[in-house]
Design a protein around this motif. Structure first.
Motif, PDB file in Angstrom:
ATOM      1  N   GLN A 135       0.843  -1.188   0.000  1.00 43.74           N
ATOM      2  CA  GLN A 135       0.000   0.000   0.000  1.00 43.74           C
ATOM      3  C   GLN A 135       0.884   1.246   0.000  1.00 43.74           C
ATOM      4  OE1 GLN A 135      -3.338  -0.370   2.996  1.00 43.74           O
ATOM      5  NE2 GLN A 135      -2.262  -2.273   3.493  1.00 43.74           N
ATOM      6  N   SER A 136       1.033   1.867  -1.158  1.00 45.39           N
ATOM      7  CA  SER A 136       1.917   3.031  -1.242  1.00 45.39           C
ATOM      8  C   SER A 136       1.330   4.260  -0.567  1.00 45.39           C
ATOM      9  CB  SER A 136       2.234   3.354  -2.710  1.00 45.39           C
ATOM     10  OG  SER A 136       1.060   3.765  -3.394  1.00 45.39           O
ATOM     11  N   TYR A 153       5.518   1.001   4.433  1.00 43.47           N
ATOM     12  CA  TYR A 153       6.565   1.368   3.472  1.00 43.47           C
ATOM     13  C   TYR A 153       7.806   0.486   3.545  1.00 43.47           C
ATOM     14  CZ  TYR A 153       4.143   5.680   2.059  1.00 43.47           C
ATOM     15  OH  TYR A 153       3.248   6.582   1.556  1.00 43.47           O
ATOM     16  N   THR A 154       8.179   0.054   4.757  1.00 47.88           N
ATOM     17  CA  THR A 154       9.410  -0.739   4.868  1.00 47.88           C
ATOM     18  C   THR A 154       9.224  -2.162   4.339  1.00 47.88           C
ATOM     19  OG1 THR A 154       8.840  -1.292   7.166  1.00 47.88           O
ATOM     20  CG2 THR A 154      10.384   0.549   6.797  1.00 47.88           C
ATOM     21  N   ALA A 155       7.985  -2.574   4.089  1.00 51.59           N
ATOM     22  CA  ALA A 155       7.753  -3.878   3.471  1.00 51.59           C
ATOM     23  C   ALA A 155       7.113  -3.709   2.097  1.00 51.59           C
ATOM     24  CB  ALA A 155       6.869  -4.750   4.355  1.00 51.59           C
ATOM     25  N   GLY A 156       7.142  -2.472   1.593  1.00 53.68           N
ATOM     26  CA  GLY A 156       6.495  -2.202   0.320  1.00 53.68           C
ATOM     27  C   GLY A 156       7.309  -1.289  -0.565  1.00 53.68           C
ATOM     28  N   TYR A 214      -2.345  -1.473  -3.511  1.00 58.20           N
ATOM     29  CA  TYR A 214      -3.759  -1.425  -3.146  1.00 58.20           C
ATOM     30  C   TYR A 214      -4.015  -0.263  -2.193  1.00 58.20           C
ATOM     31  CZ  TYR A 214      -4.031  -6.041  -5.254  1.00 58.20           C
ATOM     32  OH  TYR A 214      -3.971  -7.082  -6.137  1.00 58.20           O
ATOM     33  N   SER A 215      -5.280   0.172  -2.150  1.00 56.66           N
ATOM     34  CA  SER A 215      -5.637   1.326  -1.309  1.00 56.66           C
ATOM     35  C   SER A 215      -5.870   0.943   0.143  1.00 56.66           C
ATOM     36  CB  SER A 215      -6.881   2.017  -1.865  1.00 56.66           C
ATOM     37  OG  SER A 215      -8.002   1.142  -1.822  1.00 56.66           O
ATOM     38  N   SER A 216      -6.048  -0.357   0.428  1.00 56.74           N
ATOM     39  CA  SER A 216      -6.218  -0.828   1.805  1.00 56.74           C
ATOM     40  C   SER A 216      -5.898  -2.318   1.848  1.00 56.74           C
ATOM     41  CB  SER A 216      -7.639  -0.555   2.318  1.00 56.74           C
ATOM     42  OG  SER A 216      -8.598  -1.255   1.556  1.00 56.74           O
ATOM     43  N   GLU A 262       8.246  10.899  -1.236  1.00 54.25           N
ATOM     44  CA  GLU A 262       7.268  11.809  -1.834  1.00 54.25           C
ATOM     45  C   GLU A 262       7.183  11.574  -3.333  1.00 54.25           C
ATOM     46  OE1 GLU A 262       6.330  16.535  -1.576  1.00 54.25           O
ATOM     47  OE2 GLU A 262       8.318  15.992  -2.343  1.00 54.25           O
ATOM     48  N   GLY A 263       8.340  11.397  -3.972  1.00 54.52           N
ATOM     49  CA  GLY A 263       8.357  11.138  -5.403  1.00 54.52           C
ATOM     50  C   GLY A 263       7.743   9.797  -5.772  1.00 54.52           C
ATOM     51  N   TRP A 264       7.900   8.815  -4.909  1.00 55.48           N
ATOM     52  CA  TRP A 264       7.365   7.480  -5.188  1.00 55.48           C
ATOM     53  C   TRP A 264       5.877   7.368  -4.938  1.00 55.48           C
ATOM     54  CZ3 TRP A 264      11.578   4.943  -1.629  1.00 55.48           C
ATOM     55  CH2 TRP A 264      12.842   5.056  -2.246  1.00 55.48           C
ATOM     56  N   THR A 265       5.350   8.148  -3.969  1.00 53.85           N
ATOM     57  CA  THR A 265       3.973   7.943  -3.515  1.00 53.85           C
ATOM     58  C   THR A 265       3.036   9.113  -3.796  1.00 53.85           C
ATOM     59  OG1 THR A 265       4.351   8.876  -1.311  1.00 53.85           O
ATOM     60  CG2 THR A 265       4.881   6.533  -1.620  1.00 53.85           C
ATOM     61  N   GLY A 266       3.567  10.315  -3.931  1.00 57.56           N
ATOM     62  CA  GLY A 266       2.721  11.490  -4.073  1.00 57.56           C
ATOM     63  C   GLY A 266       2.304  12.094  -2.751  1.00 57.56           C
ATOM     64  N   VAL A 267       2.657  11.458  -1.627  1.00 55.49           N
ATOM     65  CA  VAL A 267       2.362  12.021  -0.309  1.00 55.49           C
ATOM     66  C   VAL A 267       3.390  13.107  -0.001  1.00 55.49           C
ATOM     67  CG1 VAL A 267       2.132  11.559   2.165  1.00 55.49           C
ATOM     68  CG2 VAL A 267       1.411   9.829   0.494  1.00 55.49           C
ATOM     69  N   GLU A 268       2.922  14.280   0.419  1.00 53.83           N
ATOM     70  CA  GLU A 268       3.827  15.398   0.658  1.00 53.83           C
ATOM     71  C   GLU A 268       4.909  15.026   1.684  1.00 53.83           C
ATOM     72  OE1 GLU A 268       0.548  15.510   0.615  1.00 53.83           O
ATOM     73  OE2 GLU A 268      -0.201  17.339  -0.368  1.00 53.83           O
ATOM     74  N   LYS A 269       6.121  15.444   1.407  1.00 57.14           N
ATOM     75  CA  LYS A 269       7.250  15.097   2.283  1.00 57.14           C
ATOM     76  C   LYS A 269       7.066  15.660   3.689  1.00 57.14           C
ATOM     77  CE  LYS A 269      10.125  18.902   0.406  1.00 57.14           C
ATOM     78  NZ  LYS A 269       9.107  19.371  -0.583  1.00 57.14           N
ATOM     79  N   GLU A 270       6.360  16.785   3.806  1.00 59.93           N
ATOM     80  CA  GLU A 270       6.116  17.366   5.125  1.00 59.93           C
ATOM     81  C   GLU A 270       5.214  16.461   5.972  1.00 59.93           C
ATOM     82  OE1 GLU A 270       7.058  20.514   2.123  1.00 59.93           O
ATOM     83  OE2 GLU A 270       5.595  18.881   2.229  1.00 59.93           O
TER      84      GLU A 270
END
Length: 456
Positions: free
Chosen positions: A33-34, A40-43, A74-76, A271-279
């Motif tokens: 789940q990105s 993240y550590t297993a994905g 996946y989303s969940s 952030e580049g891999w997922t689109g989630v803001e780095k902040e």
């Protein structure tokens, strides 16, 4: 003689082809789940850094193996379990409630089984899940959700937390309208004011806070149950390819090390891999962040998973689960031993934000100059005021909830001024109680900053 020679030459020529023909192709299909930070550590980190390929076995029975590594996002967690049951995925990474649903659904079949082989990360207090309302909503506490429309990704960790929170507050499911919405849909509806509240897992509530569309009214830490994620594997795959499972868990360990080595580099890459803001990611992965990245299976985690199973049993939402048959530490212990690490030492260590984060400095993320730290609240507020006075762009500010030790965005914390002192809180009620007990008042972040503006 010539015929014998021709036969011998032909056989010699065909040997490499025969060897190649019988080389085994091993598909390693991972559901991840990105958009869930605790996975993240297993994905996504393993995927993008190629860490699984680094550890996949190439000797013994694997000498001629050809690997096909497949990553499915996946989303969940629920859909990952469905794909594992269909034998389209071998490995899944998901949150606490989806984990137990995974184990129970496999055990519900006549012959299929999954095993829980490792954790990924955790928050001891349960923070990570949250219930969010539109930022302009007049709802500030969970008891105000009676008669309201509440959405969540059903089957997710946030779904389980929502059920637990409602049970704790004596709000039966008949007294609110539960809607099944994916994280992205729920967040969009919060932004548009189309849903009264949305329950979701990390980092969606902080995404909504950072973007200014949502506000927390309930944090998972209020359940008093640890929030954790982990890795499940189809048992038939693990028994056939134990060294591959071992390789995957070594990659999980290295992924955690990579994030801890340089959190700023990590959140920028992610952030580049997922689109989630780095902040937002910094709130989770920096020093004092919400997540502790560590894959051991602690007794406390087993107790929490058993408790969570009981929550779902009350809702008649899960089959039985034999935890002893489902949980195994063998694979993660082997990975630790192969890497020369002390499993028992890590297993015995549990990070409590209330104590671990005590005394950590406040932080300002300047758009040009990066992150700077301030040991006291006056120094922090003075710096914010000075930077804003120059017109500088501040990406984010970070403070801590004095009740739980959880890291917060400065702009979303509830601020209290008592005399010359300032305190920050996750929840409005605790801020009001503190203010009343200390002769103070609840103020806004902007009002706190204004106290340190130097005119001229």
């Amino acid at each position: 003689m010539k015929q014998l020679l021709k036969t011998a030459v032909l056989a010699s020529a065909l040997m490499p082809l025969a060897s190649a023909a019988f080389a085994e192709k091993i598909t390693v299909a991972v559901g991840h789940q990105s958009m869930c930070t605790d996975t993240y550590t297993a994905g996504i980190v393993i995927k993008e850094l190629g860490l699984l390929e680094k550890y996949l076995p190439t000797e013994g029975k694997y000498a001629d193996a050809e690997y096909d590594v497949v990553w499915a996002d996946y989303s969940s967690g629920g859909p990952i379990t469905n794909q594992m049951l269909a034998n389209k995925l071998n490995i899944g990474v998901m949150g606490d409630y989806p984990l137990i649903v995974n184990g129970a659904k496999f055990q519900e079949t006549d012959s299929l089984r999954s095993i829980y082989v490792a954790g990924t990360g955790y928050n001891l207090k349960g923070s990570g899940n949250a219930i969010v309302v539109p930022v302009e909503s007049d709802i500030y506490s969970i008891d105000q959700l009676k008669g309201k429309d509440v959405s969540t990704p059903v089957g997710s960790a946030a779904w389980g937390m929502l059920l637990k929170a409602m049970q704790d507050n004596d709000i039966p499911t008949a007294e609110y309208a539960l809607k099944n919405q994916s994280p992205a849909v729920g967040a969009a509806n919060i932004a548009a004011g189309k849903i009264d509240a949305h329950s979701d897992f990390c980092p969606w509530s902080e995404i909504m806070e950072f973007r200014g569309t949502g506000r927390k009214i309930y944090d998972g830490s209020e359940t008093g149950v640890p929030y954790l994620h982990g890795v499940v594997v189809r048992q038939d795959f693990a028994e056939e390819y134990p060294e591959v499972v071992n390789a995957f868990l070594k990659a999980v360990i290295e992924a955690g090390d990579w994030i801890r080595e340089d959190p700023m580099r990590a959140v920028t890459e992610m952030e580049g891999w997922t689109g989630v803001e780095k902040e937002v990611l910094y709130l989770y992965f920096s020093e004092g962040g919400h997540l502790t990245l560590e894959p051991t299976i602690k007794d406390t985690w087993v107790d929490a998973l058993k408790f969570n199973h009981g929550v779902l049993v009350k809702e008649k939402a899960i089959p039985p689960l034999d935890f002893d048959a489902w949980i195994t530490e063998d694979y993660i212990k082997t990975a630790y031993a192969d890497m020369g690490l002390d499993y028992e030492a890590d297993k015995a260590s549990i990070v409590d934000p209330a104590t671990a984060n005590a005394g950590l400095p406040m932080e300002i993320w300047h758009a040009r100059d990066g992150v700077s730290s301030y040991p006291s609240m006056p120094e922090f507020l003075t710096a914010v005021a000075a930077m804003q006075g120059t017109g500088a762009k501040l990406n984010a500010t970070y403070v801590y909830d004095i009740e739980t030790g959880l890291k917060l965005f400065g702009k979303t914390a509830f601020w209290v001024k008592a005399g010359e002192d300032y305190a920050t809180f996750l929840r409005k009620g605790e801020a009001e109680d503190y203010a009343a007990a200390n002769g103070g008042s609840v103020i806004t972040f902007d009002e706190a900053i204004a106290d340190f503006v130097v005119e001229g």
